[in-house]
Design an enzyme around this catalytic site. Structure first.
Site, PDB file in Angstrom:
ATOM      1  N   GLY B  72      12.127  -3.154   4.859  1.00  0.00           N
ATOM      2  CA  GLY B  72      12.016  -2.981   3.410  1.00  0.00           C
ATOM      3  C   GLY B  72      12.135  -1.541   2.964  1.00  0.00           C
ATOM      4  O   GLY B  72      12.815  -1.235   1.982  1.00  0.00           O
ATOM      5  N   CYS B 326     -10.785   4.954   0.598  1.00  0.00           N
ATOM      6  CA  CYS B 326     -11.163   5.066   2.002  1.00  0.00           C
ATOM      7  C   CYS B 326     -10.183   4.375   2.917  1.00  0.00           C
ATOM      8  O   CYS B 326     -10.105   4.667   4.090  1.00  0.00           O
ATOM      9  CB  CYS B 326     -12.549   4.495   2.212  1.00  0.00           C
TER      10      CYS B 326
END
Lengths: 146, 397
Positions: B72, B326
């Site tokens: 992709g 995070c």
């Protein structure tokens, strides 16, 4: 990204979670914007930290460093408490991934903020303790370059 | 591995066993280079061309319009850089969305350093572009519109057919990053007036490292990878035959059952969304409820942080992902969640569960049972939740 076994242990079984009703000092650092907030409660008698509790909004490393930092400060004199640096917390946890180093800075800062609050309430000066900063992001950059 | 409950199919999928089986032969028996002349090479060539036909059929393209790539990201890079280069004499303006995948966004940012101008259109609260804003952004020097078919994080499906129609009327080239859509929702490049389309095999139960770019006949595009004459001189490099075979086999199988399977997934998805929203207070669905990929669930939980949710889910064997900073390795949460208007703290507390063909209703029930105590546990230790409770108490007084 891998956490050490100690980090996972302190995340899964965090020590000292909670509040202290009649705390001698309370410190809150971090902000929701960057994704971490730590609130530390200290109970201090005769110059010794006899109890410590925390509440943390944040990732696994933020919870683990809060847990470890509160463990480390218990039973210490105020002067010895200042020696709990972010590096000491990190070492006690067998290290942190590089992107998580800022969490250990936050833990050190949270302890300092609670001590500062204690000093202010009691009108005393703790030698070597600086006024905590609200936003420690500048601090983080310095720490990560270490 | 035992007891893995995989709800991260938007990240990647498990290869179907029957696909894996078809690939095998091209590793150890028909391993010839597709450009060589002897028998085992002719077998490779034949497999490549049959695969091309299958991939083309899945999106109603002609087989000469399908070009294999390494995935992709390469397809997106090629489409944008190749078109920009080929049409720069006509104009230097590109329109895209602020919620595109980084393969498109970072390529656009690169093109900006090369003298191109890019308009990053905002999206509405449901994650879908306002077609009038798109129309208004079109200029005389606009050469390319690149709009993703469906978003990888929040599953919102864009009005591709409408955009295709507008682009064709204005004579602007239209590329769509359909990595999340191919094999999951019906696509017809002719009816939708799509000029270029990116796809990636590992999102529809094929192998990783293989993808394709559909290039409509007549579209000019410079190569991204220079070298040998493979892919009609447009994409050099010895063809990855086993992967190409795997991609075509996976797509053929997936498209065959597409309507039935997407209806099944949508039902599981809705059960998951309704179940979570009703059992966990202070939670909200991100993205459109209706114009949504059949397998996508993305929910924000107030007062908690995403990585902590993922770690606790992992302890139960559940694989999921989050838009929290995070998990991205930076201090900023997902650009997609910020673009739909979420404040930082709510973006940090997001959870994406993406369903696929191997997921069962029992697994959905298992998550519905395991998730509420995990969120409660994290809220118990959250200073934000503590403040919220104190404030709401004082409000009552």
């Amino acid at each position: 990204m891998n956490y050490s076994e100690k980090v996972m242990d302190h995340f899964m079984n965090p020590r000292n979670v909670g509040e202290i009703e009649d705390a001698s000092g309370v410190g809150t650092v971090g902000n929701a914007k960057c994704g971490d907030i730590m609130k530390v409660y200290l109970k201090i008698e005769d110059g010794i930290v006899i109890d410590a509790k925390f509440k943390t909004f944040g990732c696994g490393a933020a919870v683990a460093t809060s847990s470890m930092a509160t463990e480390m400060i218990k039973g210490k004199t105020i002067q010895d408490s200042l020696k709990i640096t972010n590096k000491a917390v990190m070492e006690a946890l067998d290290g942190l991934p590089p992107v998580k180093v800022h969490c250990s800075c936050l833990a050190e800062e949270a302890l300092h903020a609670a001590l500062w609050d204690y000093a202010k309430k009691n009108n005393i000066v703790i030698e070597g303790l600086k006024e905590p900063v609200d936003d420690i992001s500048e601090h983080e950059n310095i720490a990560q370059e270490d | 591995m035992e007891n893995v409950i995989y709800f991260d199919n938007a990240a990647t999928t498990k290869v179907r066993p029957e696909v894996f089986e078809q690939m095998n032969k091209y590793f150890s028996e028909s391993y010839g280079n597709g450009s060589s002349i002897y028998k085992i090479a002719r077998e490779s060539r034949k497999a490549i061309e049959q695969s091309r036909e299958k991939v083309a059929a899945a999106i109603n393209a002609d087989k000469n319009e399908v070009f294999f790539t390494a995935g992709g990201s390469e397809s997106d890079n090629w489409a944008l850089k190749g078109v920009a280069e080929s049409y720069s004499s006509k104009g230097k303006h590109i329109i895209t969305l602020s919620i595109e995948h980084h393969a498109v966004l970072h390529t656009c940012q690169f093109l900006e350093t090369k003298g191109f101008e890019v308009t990053y259109l905002p999206v509405e609260e449901d994650g879908i572009v306002d077609i009038n804003k798109l129309k208004a952004a079109i200029r005389d020097d606009t050469i390319l519109i690149s709009v993703m078919f469906a978003n990888n994080e929040i599953g919102s499906v864009q009005p591709i057919e409408e955009i295709g129609k507008i682009a064709r009327q204005k004579g602007i080239i239209f590329h769509t990053d359909a990595v999340q859509a191919v094999g999951h929702i019906p696509i017809d490049v002719k009816a939708m007036n799509i000029d270029l389309l990116s796809m990636s095999a590992h999102k529809f139960y094929g192998p990783k490292g293989i993808g394709a770019l559909y290039i409509r006949k007549g579209i000019k595009i410079t190569p991204l990878i220079h070298g040998g004459a493979q892919e009609k001189n447009r994409r050099a490099g010895t063809e990855n035959v086993p992967a190409i075979v795997g991609m075509a086999a996976a797509l053929e199988l997936t498209v065959k059952d597409l309507n039935e399977e997407s209806a099944r997934l949508a039902r599981l998805r809705d059960k998951l969304i309704d179940g979570i929203l009703s059992s966990i207070p202070y939670s909200r669905l991100n993205g459109s409820r209706e114009k949504r990929l059949p397998g996508n669930v993305n929910i924000s939980f107030e007062f908690v942080e995403g990585e902590s949710i993922l770690l606790l889910l992992d302890m139960k064997g559940i694989c999921a992902s989050s838009g929290s900073a995070c998990t991205s390795g930076s201090l900023d949460p997902s650009h997609v969640l910020l673009a739909i208007g979420l404040p930082h703290e709510k973006a940090h507390g997001s959870l994406r569960l993406s369903l696929g063909m191997f997921n069962t209703e029992q697994e959905v029930d298992f998550i519905l049972k395991e998730l509420p105590p995990i969120i409660s546990r994290l809220r118990e230790m959250s200073p934000l939740y503590e403040d919220f409770l104190k404030n709401s108490k004082s409000d009552v007084k």
